[in-house]
Design an enzyme around this catalytic site. Structure first.
Site, PDB file in Angstrom:
ATOM      1  N   HIS A  74      55.846  69.683  51.197  1.00  0.00           N
ATOM      2  CA  HIS A  74      55.178  69.539  52.499  1.00  0.00           C
ATOM      3  C   HIS A  74      55.276  70.851  53.295  1.00  0.00           C
ATOM      4  CE1 HIS A  74      56.314  65.012  52.263  1.00  0.00           C
ATOM      5  NE2 HIS A  74      54.994  65.055  52.154  1.00  0.00           N
ATOM      6  N   LYS A  87      54.518  50.897  54.105  1.00  0.00           N
ATOM      7  CA  LYS A  87      55.233  51.620  53.048  1.00  0.00           C
ATOM      8  C   LYS A  87      56.745  51.424  53.154  1.00  0.00           C
ATOM      9  CE  LYS A  87      51.892  55.168  51.969  1.00  0.00           C
ATOM     10  NZ  LYS A  87      51.581  56.577  51.853  1.00  0.00           N
ATOM     11  N   ARG A 130      48.703  67.951  44.621  1.00  0.00           N
ATOM     12  CA  ARG A 130      49.680  68.370  43.626  1.00  0.00           C
ATOM     13  C   ARG A 130      49.081  68.257  42.238  1.00  0.00           C
ATOM     14  NH1 ARG A 130      53.795  64.128  45.939  1.00  0.00           N
ATOM     15  NH2 ARG A 130      51.748  63.264  46.332  1.00  0.00           N
ATOM     16  N   SER A 184      58.192  62.660  47.785  1.00  0.00           N
ATOM     17  CA  SER A 184      59.238  62.005  48.575  1.00  0.00           C
ATOM     18  C   SER A 184      59.793  60.808  47.803  1.00  0.00           C
ATOM     19  CB  SER A 184      58.680  61.527  49.913  1.00  0.00           C
ATOM     20  OG  SER A 184      58.187  62.614  50.665  1.00  0.00           O
TER      21      SER A 184
HETATM   22  P1  ADP Z   1      50.925  59.826  52.720  1.00  0.00           P
HETATM   23  O1  ADP Z   1      51.678  58.548  52.908  1.00  0.00           O
HETATM   24  O2  ADP Z   1      49.851  60.044  53.733  1.00  0.00           O
HETATM   25  O3  ADP Z   1      50.444  60.089  51.316  1.00  0.00           O
HETATM   26  P2  ADP Z   1      52.930  61.866  52.234  1.00  0.00           P
HETATM   27  O4  ADP Z   1      54.020  62.280  53.160  1.00  0.00           O
HETATM   28  O5  ADP Z   1      53.315  61.266  50.936  1.00  0.00           O
HETATM   29  O6  ADP Z   1      52.015  60.924  53.086  1.00  0.00           O
HETATM   30  O7  ADP Z   1      51.998  63.118  51.918  1.00  0.00           O
HETATM   31  C1  ADP Z   1      51.309  63.801  52.931  1.00  0.00           C
HETATM   32  C2  ADP Z   1      50.390  64.837  52.289  1.00  0.00           C
HETATM   33  O8  ADP Z   1      51.180  65.851  51.683  1.00  0.00           O
HETATM   34  C3  ADP Z   1      49.479  64.296  51.178  1.00  0.00           C
HETATM   35  O9  ADP Z   1      48.247  64.981  51.246  1.00  0.00           O
HETATM   36  C4  ADP Z   1      50.212  64.653  49.923  1.00  0.00           C
HETATM   37  O10 ADP Z   1      49.323  64.796  48.822  1.00  0.00           O
HETATM   38  C5  ADP Z   1      50.811  65.997  50.336  1.00  0.00           C
HETATM   39  N1  ADP Z   1      51.996  66.335  49.542  1.00  0.00           N
HETATM   40  C6  ADP Z   1      53.094  65.599  49.311  1.00  0.00           C
HETATM   41  N2  ADP Z   1      53.975  66.258  48.520  1.00  0.00           N
HETATM   42  C7  ADP Z   1      53.408  67.459  48.247  1.00  0.00           C
HETATM   43  C8  ADP Z   1      53.778  68.591  47.450  1.00  0.00           C
HETATM   44  N3  ADP Z   1      54.913  68.613  46.745  1.00  0.00           N
HETATM   45  N4  ADP Z   1      52.922  69.638  47.401  1.00  0.00           N
HETATM   46  C9  ADP Z   1      51.757  69.583  48.080  1.00  0.00           C
HETATM   47  N5  ADP Z   1      51.335  68.565  48.816  1.00  0.00           N
HETATM   48  C10 ADP Z   1      52.137  67.505  48.901  1.00  0.00           C
END
Ligand code: ADP
Length: 166
Positions: A21, A45, A94, A132
């Protein structure tokens, strides 16, 4: 007349914030004058960290950036965007499996609000497998998550799963 500020909104659950992130936030800053990290409560979630814990962890990590703000939101993303006068959603990609979900969400948002554009940034190679969800599982099983999250987040995960310090 001065040009309007270009504000990007990076929405997510951030349960908890990872180095992946943070990488997207750094990259996003090259596109926008100001970036709002918008933390969704995401009750469906069942997040491990409550919304205020997630906000605190993110704020601590982005302190050095004056043009990043962290806020919570509970409404529809596009309603939030309108309130903030922001026109661009930032999301991270990703792996191919992210694509379908992200594509559907971007198209749905476009149907609801055609003036709002979604942009995707590709993760740094090292973080392509960082999520996460997996980090929580590793931490719960006492694995070392230091490669995926900052020291503060690592400590918060430990407190959560092993509150008595054991
Ligand atoms: P959501 O519940 O909206 O998917 P997340 O916190 O899981 O929220 O992810 C938020 C954004 O960050 C999403 O677009 C996800 O694809 C991106 N994201 C999560 N982990 C990574 C990573 N390791 N590298 C790049 N983008 C990521």
């Amino acid at each position: 007349m001065t040009a309007a500020k270009h504000i990007g909104v990076y929405p997510g659950t951030f349960d908890p914030i990872t180095k992946g992130h943070l990488d997207i936030i750094e990259r996003g800053l090259t596109l926008f004058d100001e970036l709002i990290v918008a933390v969704a409560e995401s009750p469906l979630k069942a997040p491990l960290f409550d919304i205020d814990e997630r906000l605190l962890m993110i704020r601590r990590e982005i302190k050095k950036h004056k043009n990043v703000r962290v806020e919570k939101f509970n409404c529809l993303l596009i309603a939030y965007m309108k309130e903030k006068r922001a026109k661009t959603v930032l999301r991270g990609l990703r792996v191919i499996s992210d694509f379908e979900y992200e594509f559907q969400m971007a198209l749905t948002n476009r149907k609801l609000a055609p003036e709002i554009e979604t942009v995707f940034m590709m993760t740094a190679e090292n973080y392509a497998a960082v999520s996460s969800r997996f980090i929580k599982e590793i931490a719960r099983l006492r694995g070392d998550v230091g490669a995926f999250v900052t020291p503060n987040v690592k400590a918060r995960l430990k407190d959560k799963y092993f509150p008595s310090g054991r």
